[in-house]
Design a protein around this motif. Structure first.
Motif, PDB file in Angstrom:
ATOM      1  N   GLN A 199      69.131  61.592   1.063  1.00 41.27           N
ATOM      2  CA  GLN A 199      68.360  62.783   1.409  1.00 41.27           C
ATOM      3  C   GLN A 199      67.093  62.912   0.568  1.00 41.27           C
ATOM      4  O   GLN A 199      66.245  63.770   0.850  1.00 41.27           O
ATOM      5  CB  GLN A 199      69.230  64.034   1.213  1.00 41.27           C
ATOM      6  N   LEU A 200      66.972  62.075  -0.444  1.00 37.35           N
ATOM      7  CA  LEU A 200      65.825  62.153  -1.352  1.00 37.35           C
ATOM      8  C   LEU A 200      64.862  60.990  -1.173  1.00 37.35           C
ATOM      9  O   LEU A 200      63.668  61.113  -1.453  1.00 37.35           O
ATOM     10  CB  LEU A 200      66.322  62.176  -2.802  1.00 37.35           C
ATOM     11  N   VAL A 201      65.392  59.857  -0.736  1.00 40.44           N
ATOM     12  CA  VAL A 201      64.581  58.656  -0.537  1.00 40.44           C
ATOM     13  C   VAL A 201      64.181  58.560   0.932  1.00 40.44           C
ATOM     14  O   VAL A 201      65.013  58.744   1.829  1.00 40.44           O
ATOM     15  CB  VAL A 201      65.364  57.386  -0.939  1.00 40.44           C
ATOM     16  N   ARG A 202      62.940  58.245   1.154  1.00 40.00           N
ATOM     17  CA  ARG A 202      62.439  58.094   2.519  1.00 40.00           C
ATOM     18  C   ARG A 202      61.967  56.659   2.718  1.00 40.00           C
ATOM     19  O   ARG A 202      61.176  56.142   1.919  1.00 40.00           O
ATOM     20  CB  ARG A 202      61.276  59.060   2.750  1.00 40.00           C
ATOM     21  N   ARG A 203      62.478  56.012   3.760  1.00 41.82           N
ATOM     22  CA  ARG A 203      61.978  54.683   4.122  1.00 41.82           C
ATOM     23  C   ARG A 203      60.883  54.869   5.155  1.00 41.82           C
ATOM     24  O   ARG A 203      61.089  55.501   6.189  1.00 41.82           O
ATOM     25  CB  ARG A 203      63.096  53.802   4.667  1.00 41.82           C
ATOM     26  N   LEU A 204      59.717  54.309   4.850  1.00 49.33           N
ATOM     27  CA  LEU A 204      58.559  54.510   5.716  1.00 49.33           C
ATOM     28  C   LEU A 204      58.630  53.603   6.942  1.00 49.33           C
ATOM     29  O   LEU A 204      58.958  52.426   6.845  1.00 49.33           O
ATOM     30  CB  LEU A 204      57.264  54.225   4.943  1.00 49.33           C
ATOM     31  N   GLU A 205      58.319  54.166   8.078  1.00 45.98           N
ATOM     32  CA  GLU A 205      58.319  53.424   9.340  1.00 45.98           C
ATOM     33  C   GLU A 205      56.898  53.380   9.891  1.00 45.98           C
ATOM     34  O   GLU A 205      56.160  54.361   9.800  1.00 45.98           O
ATOM     35  CB  GLU A 205      59.244  54.094  10.359  1.00 45.98           C
ATOM     36  N   PHE A 206      56.539  52.244  10.473  1.00 48.65           N
ATOM     37  CA  PHE A 206      55.203  52.080  11.035  1.00 48.65           C
ATOM     38  C   PHE A 206      55.296  51.698  12.508  1.00 48.65           C
ATOM     39  O   PHE A 206      56.151  50.891  12.895  1.00 48.65           O
ATOM     40  CB  PHE A 206      54.416  51.010  10.276  1.00 48.65           C
ATOM     41  N   THR A 207      54.408  52.269  13.288  1.00 45.53           N
ATOM     42  CA  THR A 207      54.303  51.920  14.698  1.00 45.53           C
ATOM     43  C   THR A 207      53.317  50.772  14.839  1.00 45.53           C
ATOM     44  O   THR A 207      52.157  50.889  14.402  1.00 45.53           O
ATOM     45  CB  THR A 207      53.827  53.130  15.521  1.00 45.53           C
ATOM     46  N   LEU A 208      53.774  49.670  15.424  1.00 52.10           N
ATOM     47  CA  LEU A 208      52.928  48.483  15.570  1.00 52.10           C
ATOM     48  C   LEU A 208      52.615  48.218  17.040  1.00 52.10           C
ATOM     49  O   LEU A 208      53.519  48.256  17.887  1.00 52.10           O
ATOM     50  CB  LEU A 208      53.616  47.254  14.967  1.00 52.10           C
ATOM     51  N   THR A 209      51.358  47.965  17.311  1.00 54.06           N
ATOM     52  CA  THR A 209      50.941  47.554  18.650  1.00 54.06           C
ATOM     53  C   THR A 209      51.097  46.043  18.774  1.00 54.06           C
ATOM     54  O   THR A 209      51.206  45.336  17.760  1.00 54.06           O
ATOM     55  CB  THR A 209      49.471  47.935  18.888  1.00 54.06           C
ATOM     56  N   PRO A 210      51.109  45.502  19.985  1.00 50.04           N
ATOM     57  CA  PRO A 210      51.186  44.040  20.147  1.00 50.04           C
ATOM     58  C   PRO A 210      50.079  43.297  19.402  1.00 50.04           C
ATOM     59  O   PRO A 210      50.316  42.236  18.822  1.00 50.04           O
ATOM     60  CB  PRO A 210      51.077  43.849  21.656  1.00 50.04           C
TER      61      PRO A 210
ATOM     62  N   GLN B  57      59.563  65.524  -3.783  1.00 46.93           N
ATOM     63  CA  GLN B  57      59.206  66.898  -4.142  1.00 46.93           C
ATOM     64  C   GLN B  57      60.520  67.675  -4.325  1.00 46.93           C
ATOM     65  O   GLN B  57      60.992  68.339  -3.442  1.00 46.93           O
ATOM     66  CB  GLN B  57      58.428  67.478  -2.971  1.00 46.93           C
ATOM     67  N   ILE B  58      61.007  67.394  -5.727  1.00 53.68           N
ATOM     68  CA  ILE B  58      62.313  67.966  -6.062  1.00 53.68           C
ATOM     69  C   ILE B  58      62.109  69.056  -7.117  1.00 53.68           C
ATOM     70  O   ILE B  58      61.419  68.839  -8.097  1.00 53.68           O
ATOM     71  CB  ILE B  58      63.231  66.885  -6.644  1.00 53.68           C
ATOM     72  N   SER B  59      62.665  70.214  -6.959  1.00 53.86           N
ATOM     73  CA  SER B  59      62.460  71.307  -7.904  1.00 53.86           C
ATOM     74  C   SER B  59      63.481  71.258  -9.023  1.00 53.86           C
ATOM     75  O   SER B  59      64.519  70.621  -8.910  1.00 53.86           O
ATOM     76  CB  SER B  59      62.565  72.668  -7.189  1.00 53.86           C
ATOM     77  N   SER B  60      63.231  72.000 -10.084  1.00 58.90           N
ATOM     78  CA  SER B  60      64.165  72.058 -11.211  1.00 58.90           C
ATOM     79  C   SER B  60      65.491  72.683 -10.787  1.00 58.90           C
ATOM     80  O   SER B  60      66.556  72.270 -11.232  1.00 58.90           O
ATOM     81  CB  SER B  60      63.550  72.873 -12.353  1.00 58.90           C
TER      82      SER B  60
END
Length: 673
Positions: A429-440, A13-16
């Motif tokens: 600052q523009l790219v996001r690496r998604l993280e997931f919480t994993l249960t056993p 979500q980058i503006s002009s």
């Protein structure tokens, strides 16, 4: 008009402000490659030339309102066509029993079900009688989408210097895809129209007339000029769309407001915005910077990636997704679900290994794909590219149109080249690496899914028939259908192997009608069986007699193709009637419990062709464990096919050896003076 219509479809979500702050003004250098040296021109990133793949004079959905509705075949005709196909694969005793059940159905409960189907159809004039049941069929099936449903289509290798670099190829493909996406969303994508005589109707004048013809009658005006618009309803599910696993039946989710794209690498998920707040595509340099950042991220491969869940049984995946949500991952999953589409950086080097290519693009290792996405673009370490798509939302017309338009756009105007430099921005600052919480328990489920996936995919074997023999030119010179002779080769191959014919499927689009999906062509006919028996004899008939048999095969295949394209096949009609019978709660009619019904729907030879010159090759797995998945292509002067099997149930290499023998016989017949 009716007879012309039938003739057409038998052939067929980058503006002009933040951009400017980063030094990305309205004008930039965009590489324009041609057949000779590379040259660059300056183009306005806010111009239509950059923002759209084209701007059609006819609105994308202009013809949709006036498309003809998919007809419900007459019950008697469906019964006759069903028996005609059954006779090829049944013994005499089996056929007599099936004939009795069909007669009982036609004279008993069949007319009642037919009346109900027509009544439902009349009450739902906005769609087709098959659309709802067909979506239900896909979404209710609990088998994994991988190997069972998702096919792939390959792009041609990028031969121009520097453009096969993975970052460059992905950036160019991404920008062209965004152009297509915006063009579609703003209703200026050229509608898909089949022109019987392109020289007369595929013209500027036709487009002007069509544009000013009211939508309510626009299709009829096109028909009068022998131009036939196709259904465009599936295009709306192509972007920002994902299949979501649910217990019992999945759902399709779409969010057209989302502005980000998903990129996968080494089992990790990355997202970044590709549109600004006003819906404009960000500059090539900006996109290049984000893609380059992801590609060069040195984070180790994910130890456990949730991507493997999309390869699982759908109920198993649904339970795991529920657990992911309970573990606090709902917002992150939402980002995956709403991304425009998926791009995968795969570390495999393919070279010219077509078998390796097939495995990579069809399934990969399961750790670096999101098979539920509407489609994924997969780019290997040596810059080879293919599209893998989830099938429930749509069929070939939409996917092939996207593939073709994007391939042509990249060829005409790639956005970056090897000399291009990414924008001087901090992509972290523009790219996001998604993280997931994993249960056993989720970690254990991932490990178990990998074991199943490796067992399933390792069982798949690929064999290829090298191009050669003959092509469209020779077929047409002999006034024979090229497709019929390709299909005849498959019938002969199976007959050489097994001494009989088998249930065979060839896909046929019914997109000439509103919300049409597909219909089945049944290429195993009494005519193909007669030819197979003739060439299998110790002393085959003369070339003249074989030519007559070829003529009969081509004639029948043409008739079946016309029936299917016109919505007059028997498969979808019987499917809809069976669903009504199931819903009634009454005992199932014998026609559907007859072993012969199961036999004809146990598709041994599943086939599909590649209708675009922009597609290098494609493929899919067999639909049954003892079957063949046959992807084929026929060019002007050559033919070729790829066969997938699950040994030891089937021998794909031997099947192709037998096909080789059959095509050589056919070639000899066609070239004999």
């Amino acid at each position: 008009m009716g007879s012309t219509w039938e003739n057409v479809w038998s052939r067929y979500q980058i503006s002009s402000s933040s951009q400017q702050a980063a030094g990305l003004g309205r004008r930039l250098s965009v590489c324009q490659l041609h057949s000779s040296p590379v040259c660059c021109s300056v183009i306005d990133v806010m111009s239509d030339d950059y923002q759209y793949i084209h701007k059609s004079k006819i609105p994308t959905m202009h013809f949709q309102k006036s498309l003809l509705r998919l007809p419900i075949p007459a019950l008697d005709k469906t019964c006759e066509r069903y028996l005609r196909s059954q006779k090829v694969i049944l013994s005499s005793e089996e056929y007599q029993r099936t004939e009795k059940f069909v007669t009982q159905f036609r004279e008993g409960v069949g007319p009642t079900l037919q009346f109900q189907l027509k009544d439902i159809d009349k009450a739902n004039k906005h769609t087709s009688y098959i659309s709802g049941p067909w979506f239900d069929m896909y979404l209710s099936d609990r088998v994994p989408v991988v190997l069972n449903y998702n096919p792939f289509l390959g792009f041609h290798p990028e031969e121009r210097p520097g453009l096969s670099d993975p970052v460059i190829r992905v950036t160019n493909t991404l920008v062209s895809s965004l152009r297509f996406m915006r063009t579609l969303r703003e209703n200026v994508l050229e509608p898909v129209v089949y022109h019987l005589n392109p020289a007369k109707s595929d013209t500027l004048m036709f487009r002007r007339i069509a544009r000013w013809t009211p939508s309510a009658i626009s299709s009829y005006a096109a028909y009068a000029q022998k131009a036939f618009p196709l259904d465009m309803s599936q295009f709306g599910s192509m972007f920002n769309s994902t299949r979501i696993p649910k217990l019992g039946k999945d759902i399709l989710r779409a969010d057209p407001k989302a502005r980000h794209v998903l990129i996968m690498k080494n089992g990790h998920f990355y997202v970044f915005d590709v549109f600004d707040k006003d819906g404009n595509i960000l500059s090539p340099e900006h996109i290049h910077a984000c893609v380059s950042y992801i590609y060069n991220d040195q984070i180790p491969p994910a130890k456990r990636s949730i991507a493997i869940f999309t390869t699982e049984n759908r109920d198993t995946w649904a339970k795991c997704r529920e657990e992911l949500v309970e573990a606090g991952n709902e917002a992150t999953l939402d980002v995956l679900d709403t991304a425009a589409f998926n791009i995968v950086f795969d570390e495999t080097v393919l070279g010219d290994d077509h078998e390796k290519m097939y495995h990579t693009f069809l399934h990969g290792d399961g750790n670096n794909r999101w098979f539920d996405k509407s489609f994924s673009l997969i780019c290997t370490a040596d810059g080879q590219l293919a599209l893998n798509f989830e099938h429930s939302w749509g069929d070939g017309v939409a996917v092939v149109n996207y593939h073709t338009e994007v391939a042509k756009d990249i060829a005409k105007r790639p956005s970056v080249n090897s000399d291009s430099r990414p924008a001087p921005i901090d992509a972290s600052q523009l790219v996001r690496r998604l993280e997931f919480t994993l249960t056993p328990s989720l970690e254990a489920a991932i490990d178990k899914a990998h074991q199943s996936y490796e067992a399933n995919t390792s069982a798949l074997k690929i064999d290829l028939l090298k191009p050669g023999y003959f092509g469209k030119k020779l077929c047409k010179k002999n006034k024979l259908s090229p497709d019929s002779l390709m299909q005849l080769g498959f019938q002969a191959a199976y007959y050489f192997q097994n001494g009989e014919s088998a249930a065979t499927y060839e896909s046929c689009s019914t997109s000439a009608f509103k919300h049409g999906r597909t219909e089945t062509i049944r290429p195993a006919t009494l005519e193909t069986l007669a030819f197979c028996k003739a060439i299998a004899q110790a002393q085959p008939p003369s070339h003249s007699e074989l030519k007559n048999l070829l003529n009969e095969c081509s004639k029948m295949h043409g008739s079946l193709t016309k029936e299917a394209a016109m919505g007059q096949g028997f498969d979808r009609h019987l499917f809809a009637l069976r669903k009504l019978a199931e819903a009634s709660g009454s005992p199932m009619p014998d026609i559907f419990t007859d072993p012969a019904y199961a036999k004809i729907n146990h598709i041994i030879i599943s086939t599909s062709t590649l209708p675009s010159e922009e597609i290098s090759f494609g493929g899919f797995a067999p639909v049954v464990s003892d079957g063949f998945g046959v992807g084929y292509i026929i060019r002007d002067d050559e033919l070729g096919c790829t066969v997938s099997t699950y040994p030891p149930h089937c021998d794909g290499a031997d099947f192709l050896e037998c096909a080789n023998k059959a095509y050589q016989i056919i070639k000899d017949v066609l070239t004999k003076e």
